[in-house]
Design an enzyme around this catalytic site. Structure first.
Site, PDB file in Angstrom:
ATOM      1  N   HIS A   1      -3.747   6.114   3.266  1.00  0.00           N
ATOM      2  CA  HIS A   1      -4.486   4.913   2.878  1.00  0.00           C
ATOM      3  C   HIS A   1      -3.905   3.657   3.541  1.00  0.00           C
ATOM      4  O   HIS A   1      -4.624   2.878   4.169  1.00  0.00           O
ATOM      5  CB  HIS A   1      -4.438   4.817   1.350  1.00  0.00           C
ATOM      6  CG  HIS A   1      -5.319   3.791   0.737  1.00  0.00           C
ATOM      7  ND1 HIS A   1      -4.896   2.501   0.478  1.00  0.00           N
ATOM      8  CD2 HIS A   1      -6.604   3.859   0.292  1.00  0.00           C
ATOM      9  CE1 HIS A   1      -5.885   1.827  -0.097  1.00  0.00           C
ATOM     10  NE2 HIS A   1      -6.929   2.630  -0.226  1.00  0.00           N
TER      11      HIS A   1
ATOM     12  N   ASP B   1       0.839  -1.198   0.000  1.00  0.00           N
ATOM     13  CA  ASP B   1       0.000   0.000   0.000  1.00  0.00           C
ATOM     14  C   ASP B   1       0.872   1.245   0.000  1.00  0.00           C
ATOM     15  O   ASP B   1       1.966   1.235  -0.570  1.00  0.00           O
ATOM     16  CB  ASP B   1      -0.954  -0.054   1.211  1.00  0.00           C
ATOM     17  CG  ASP B   1      -2.294   0.586   0.908  1.00  0.00           C
ATOM     18  OD1 ASP B   1      -2.298   1.801   0.655  1.00  0.00           O
ATOM     19  OD2 ASP B   1      -3.320  -0.111   0.912  1.00  0.00           O
TER      20      ASP B   1
ATOM     21  N   SER C   1     -11.104  -1.197  -0.398  1.00  0.00           N
ATOM     22  CA  SER C   1      -9.800  -1.095   0.264  1.00  0.00           C
ATOM     23  C   SER C   1      -9.890  -1.390   1.749  1.00  0.00           C
ATOM     24  O   SER C   1      -8.917  -1.842   2.344  1.00  0.00           O
ATOM     25  CB  SER C   1      -9.241   0.323   0.126  1.00  0.00           C
ATOM     26  OG  SER C   1      -8.727   0.530  -1.145  1.00  0.00           O
TER      27      SER C   1
END
Ligand SMILES: *[C@@H]1O[C@H](CO)[C@@H](O)[C@H](O)[C@H]1NC(C)=O
Ligand SMILES: *[C@@H]1O[C@H](CO)[C@@H](O)[C@H](O)[C@H]1NC(C)=O
Ligand SMILES: *[C@@H]1O[C@H](CO)[C@@H](O)[C@H](O)[C@H]1NC(C)=O
Ligand SMILES: *[C@@H]1O[C@H](CO)[C@@H](O)[C@H](O)[C@H]1NC(C)=O
Ligand SMILES: *[C@@H]1O[C@H](CO)[C@@H](O)[C@H](O)[C@H]1NC(C)=O
Ligand SMILES: *[C@@H]1O[C@H](CO)[C@@H](O)[C@H](O)[C@H]1NC(C)=O
Ligand SMILES: *[C@@H]1O[C@H](CO)[C@@H](O)[C@H](O)[C@H]1NC(C)=O
Length: 900
Positions: free
Chosen positions: A222, A172, A533
């Site tokens: 994220h 990520d 996600s």
């Protein structure tokens, strides 16, 4: 599996020219979409035959060195970007080449097994995004534990399972490992034990990456949120505990602060995770694609097959309709994860006495108005009964006004059951779920509420054991925060499958809508995000709990997807009572149900029955059921259809947008035998035969799906089937009209004027004076080719030529007798470009069609096109078509183009 050997000019030209206002006459913001937007120009990943495949063994360096020396011998200029030295998985490299003929050379070298284009991947941008302002933020879900109650992870936590001893690699944006609830540091002894930064802050997907050893995430957030869903330590102000917070993590940073990443970087990070000993790899990234065979999807699948668990986000393209599976979640052996809504509302608890369980949550915003303590009565001793209390209760039923009645959901409406109970004097009822989901249900005016399946089964069992159970309903202080108005439904953004080659994607769903988790301390410390996600690390955490309970081994890991699929819970299409189960093309087998996955005594295989389309129909399957318990079990099998997804618009070539409309036309299913007893330790096969639904129109390309339920006392399993009531080969792939552009397509547009070319035209190929082929993919195509042909070619194309000056018409419109089986016998002058596994366009303005600009007068092998007059021939293969057969292609001929 197909290799992707044929690549052409498009991949070699510079990134699409900046059209800007150039195409004044054509609505051109959308012209920016060419295939170049999805792949990295001039860059390829090739795979060589490795030792494993070659009898006279050579070492890895020799395999690759042989390729390099062949390339040098042929004067090919190339830069090696990444080398992949994993003989068990993939031996190859990514290279940047300088010219068109270099690729032609590369693909013809001995020892090359496959060549892949290098795709680019976005991290799915969160569907909603909110940085938490503090514990009293009104937008905050009131309790962090809510998703764990939906999935049964709360019960794992209560038993002390937190994923200890399991390693999870997260590919990520990196992780803010200094976050106080993510271990407060990096390295041995910390939660984030290992990691690597493959890219650096400034990497945006197009520029040079600067790797280093530190995967810290300070700018993107994220990856920190994703890591937090798995790993948040307890004791924080929001009471959120990560699914598997005692698991250690590997942080593989493959995104910079902005932009996208590429196949080669994903592959390198996957291998690093494998070599760091990760048990699970989790990828919250992807791009809409529809096919199973990008380079990273292929590698992820091989890693999963070797005995690692790989979870990958299904994608956030739900609004764009079906057949839009993201890659690499399309990876055949990986677990593709869809997103379930999880915002939180307060629900109520009832207190229990006389059982080891102190309370049950019931689905009500306000306490049921019931005073005092009540004994319970059950209307059936069978916790697998399908139609409990649907008929008037028997004569010998006692006066139910003295009890809280317990009844199982199913078959008839809640009100019917409640009326039958009231007819025996019953005023108060708890209904336990049958796997349809713990949600808002219609109860009329009755004093009743829904409780969860396992709570109901527990109460029935305690009751049958003779326990003197009492239930009471606290009028104050019984509220606990719980799901929201859309809680328990799929997130509308969650991508719809299946893949174009009819693989079952997604596999399962997990909470991904409105998830609270840590955020980098530099940009907020906590955030509520939504997206597949978020669902993906949830599934990865669940997989960690699974490995702690079942024990780590490649066999256990390989079985994970089937175990999660066969224990999943049905996700309804709406919250109305009687709503169809949501199509499996969006939910997969359903909501991950971790407690059942880990503690069921029964195992069922397979998890997926793929029936394919009508032309490749496989309607009969064997399902194997094993009683792993210590006493005999009685199994009952039944069928429930999910909503049939009408994937294509009526009277159009285009997909229906999400939410995809559902039909209640159900497949017809027989199960033999449908009921039997199985001794402890024994396995039995049943035969399931599915026939497609009738009453649906093939031109809507209806994807039907549903569940074979395998019920035994206290356990519910399922096998999920998926089929298409049409033939994929009948699906038009090239559209002939673009509604938004108001143009018939395909078309050739002159780049300098932006005008659609209607008659013969000459191009100079200087100062932007080039032809651009514009077309719209209504559906994915396994092979798309653009050739140059003689202007006088006699070829029957499937798509009508646009109106041309009369003089040209007779030259190509009358039918020619193209020999059957003759794609290659169509006389072409040379090939301009070819792609394999092309994705469809969608309805968004900026991607409603594709472009093929002929930048320079060269064939795709780099040879100059001789001066003269030609036409462009566009051919796109239909799905499941035979690439050798011209008849299986849709085709179109352009007006005459003059090359100087
Ligand atoms: C966290 O849990 C504690 C103890 O159970 C409770 O008092 C507190 O209100 C909870 N906080 C939130 C934000 O839910
Ligand atoms: C139960 O319902 C009946 C009517 O169906 C009513 O007469 C009775 O008072 C109710 N009992 C309680 C305790 O609410
Ligand atoms: C519930 O009660 C109200 C008022 O007593 C009545 O108007 C309504 O029809 C009842 N609804 C049902 C479903 O019984
Ligand atoms: C259900 O179980 C109870 C308690 O064991 C028993 O008294 C009753 O007869 C059973 N009912 C049926 C229909 O088997
Ligand atoms: C469905 O059938 C097609 C055509 O035979 C085949 O290529 C494809 O692999 C099949 N899909 C699955 C999931 O087996
Ligand atoms: C294109 O160029 C050729 C050769 O110069 C010429 O004969 C022809 O008329 C030109 N066509 C058009 C449409 O300008
Ligand atoms: C490239 O393709 C063209 C058109 O098919 C052909 O005429 C030419 O010989 C090819 N060049 C090479 C080097 O193979």
């Amino acid at each position: 599996m197909h290799s992707m050997k044929s690549l052409g000019l498009l991949a070699l030209v510079p990134h699409f020219l900046n059209v800007g206002t150039t195409f004044a006459a054509f609505p051109t913001s959308s012209l920016q979409r060419s295939l170049d937007d999805q792949i990295i120009p001039n860059k390829f990943i090739f795979e060589v035959e490795s030792e494993a495949n070659i009898p006279n063994k050579r070492s890895f360096t020799q395999d690759l060195d042989a390729v390099y020396s062949h390339l040098r011998a042929r004067q090919v200029n190339f830069d090696i970007i990444e080398e992949f030295d994993e003989p068990d998985f993939f031996v190859g490299a990514s290279v940047l080449v300088e010219s068109a003929d270099d690729v032609a050379t590369l693909e013809n070298l001995p020892g090359i097994k496959a060549i892949y284009p290098v795709r680019r991947y976005d991290r799915p941008s969160p569907a909603t995004h909110h940085i938490v302002q503090g514990p009293n933020d009104p937008k905050l879900p009131p309790i962090g534990e809510a998703p764990h109650i939906l999935t049964g992870v709360d019960k794992l936590h209560a038993r002390g399972h937190f994923g200890k001893g399991i390693k999870i690699g997260i590919l990520d944006t990196g992780i803010d490992y200094n976050h106080p609830y993510l271990g407060g540091g990096f390295g041995p002894g910390h939660k984030v034990e290992v990691g690597f930064d493959f890219v650096g802050d400034d990497f945006d997907g197009t520029n040079t990456p600067y790797p280093d050893n530190d995967p810290l995430d300070l700018c993107a957030g994220h990856g920190t949120h994703v890591a937090g869903i798995i790993g948040t330590d307890p004791g924080n102000e929001y009471n959120f505990t990560g699914v598997a917070h005692e698991a250690t993590q590997g942080a593989y940073r493959i995104f910079g602060c902005e932009g996208f990443t590429q196949d080669g970087i994903i592959i390198a990070a996957l291998f690093r995770g494998v070599n760091d000993g990760m048990d699970i790899l989790s990828l919250s990234l992807g791009g809409a694609n529809g096919w199973t065979n990008s380079a990273s999807a292929v590698v992820a699948s091989r890693i999963a097959e070797s005995g690692k668990i790989v979870t990958i986000a299904a994608g956030n393209d739900g609004s764009r309709g079906s057949w839009y599976t993201a890659s690499p979640s399309s990876s055949i052996n990986a677990i593709s994860v869809g997103s379930l809504e999880n915002s939180v509302i307060p629900l109520q608890t009832a207190n229990l006495q006389g059982t080891d369980q102190p309370s049950v949550i019931y689905f009500s915003l306000k306490p049921l108005s019931i005073e005092g303590e009540w004994p319970i009565y059950v209307t059936s001793n069978d916790t697998t009964i399908i139609d409990d209390a649907c008929d008037p209760l028997p004569e010998d039923t006692p006066d139910l006004s003295q009890f809280v009645t317990l009844v199982r959901r199913g078959t008839c409406t809640f009100v019917t059951k409640l009326k039958n109970i009231a007819d025996k004097g019953g005023n108060y009822t708890l209904i336990y779920d049958n796997g349809n989901g713990f949600t808002t249900v219609a109860l009329g005016n009755y004093t009743a509420a829904l409780i969860q399946a396992q709570d109901g089964q527990h109460l029935v069992n305690q009751y049958l054991a003779g326990d003197d159970i009492k239930v009471s309903f606290p009028q104050v202080g019984g509220n606990v925060p719980y799901a929201n108005p859309r809680g328990g439904l799929m997130s509308t953004f969650s991508t719809y499958g299946p893949t174009n080659d009819f693989y079952f994607k997604p596999a399962i769903s997990a909470p991904g809508g409105n998830i609270l988790a840590p955020y980098p301390q530099t940009i907020g410390t906590w955030a509520v995000l939504s997206g597949t996600s978020m669902a993906t690390p949830y599934a990865a955490g669940a997989a960690a709990l699974y490995l702690t309970v079942k024990g780590k081994s490649p066999e256990v890991a390989r079985a994970a997807r089937t175990v999660f699929e066969t224990t999943a819970l049905t996700i309804p299409s709406t919250l109305e009572e009687g709503a169809l189960p949501q199509t499996v093309t969006q939910t997969g087998a359903g909501l991950i149900n971790v407690y059942a996955a880990l503690f069921s005594e029964t195992t069922v295989t397979p998890g997926e029955l793929i029936l394919n389309d009508t032309a490749h129909f496989r309607g009969t399957h064997r399902v194997s059921i094993t009683n792993g318990g210590s006493s005999p079990k009685r199994y009952k099998l039944s069928h429930t259809a999910a909503g049939t997804a009408l994937t294509i618009q009526a009277g159009s070539n285009s997909p229906e947008l999400g939410p995809v409309p559902l039909s209640d036309a159900a497949a017809r299913v027989t199960i033999v035998p449908s009921e039997f007893t199985l001794a402890a330790g024994r396995t039995r096969e049943v035969v399931v035969s599915v026939r497609p639904p009738i009453g649906v129109v093939a031109s809507r390309f209806p994807v039907y799906s549903g569940f074979i339920h395998i019920s035994s006392p206290g356990e519910n399993h399922r096998v999920t089937y998926l089929g298409l009531a049409a033939s994929l080969k009948d699906k038009r792939v090239l559209d002939d009209y673009d509604e938004w552009a108001e143009e018939t397509l395909p078309a050739v547009v002159a780049a300098t004027t932006g005008e659609v070319q209607t008659g013969p035209a000459n191009y100079t190929f200087a100062e932007g004076d080039i032809p651009v082929l514009v077309y719209r993919m209504a559906f994915g195509s396994p092979r798309l080719r653009v050739d140059l042909v003689e202007p006088t070619i006699r070829l029957r194309t499937t798509l009508n030529p646009r109106q041309l000056p009369r003089v040209d018409r007779p030259r190509f419109t009358f039918p020619s007798r193209t020999r059957p089986g003759s794609f290659s016998s169509v006389g072409v002058v040379g090939t301009l470009g070819e792609y394999t596994y092309v994705s469809r366009n969608n309805a968004d303005e900026d991607s409603s069609y594709s472009t093929f600009p002929v930048y320079a007068p060269f064939f795709s092998n780099g040879t100059a096109i001789p001066a003269g007059s030609y036409r462009l021939l566009l051919r796109a293969l239909r799905v499941t078509g035979n690439p050798e057969r011209q008849e299986d292609y849709e085709s179109w001929l352009s007006p005459v183009i003059g090359v100087p």
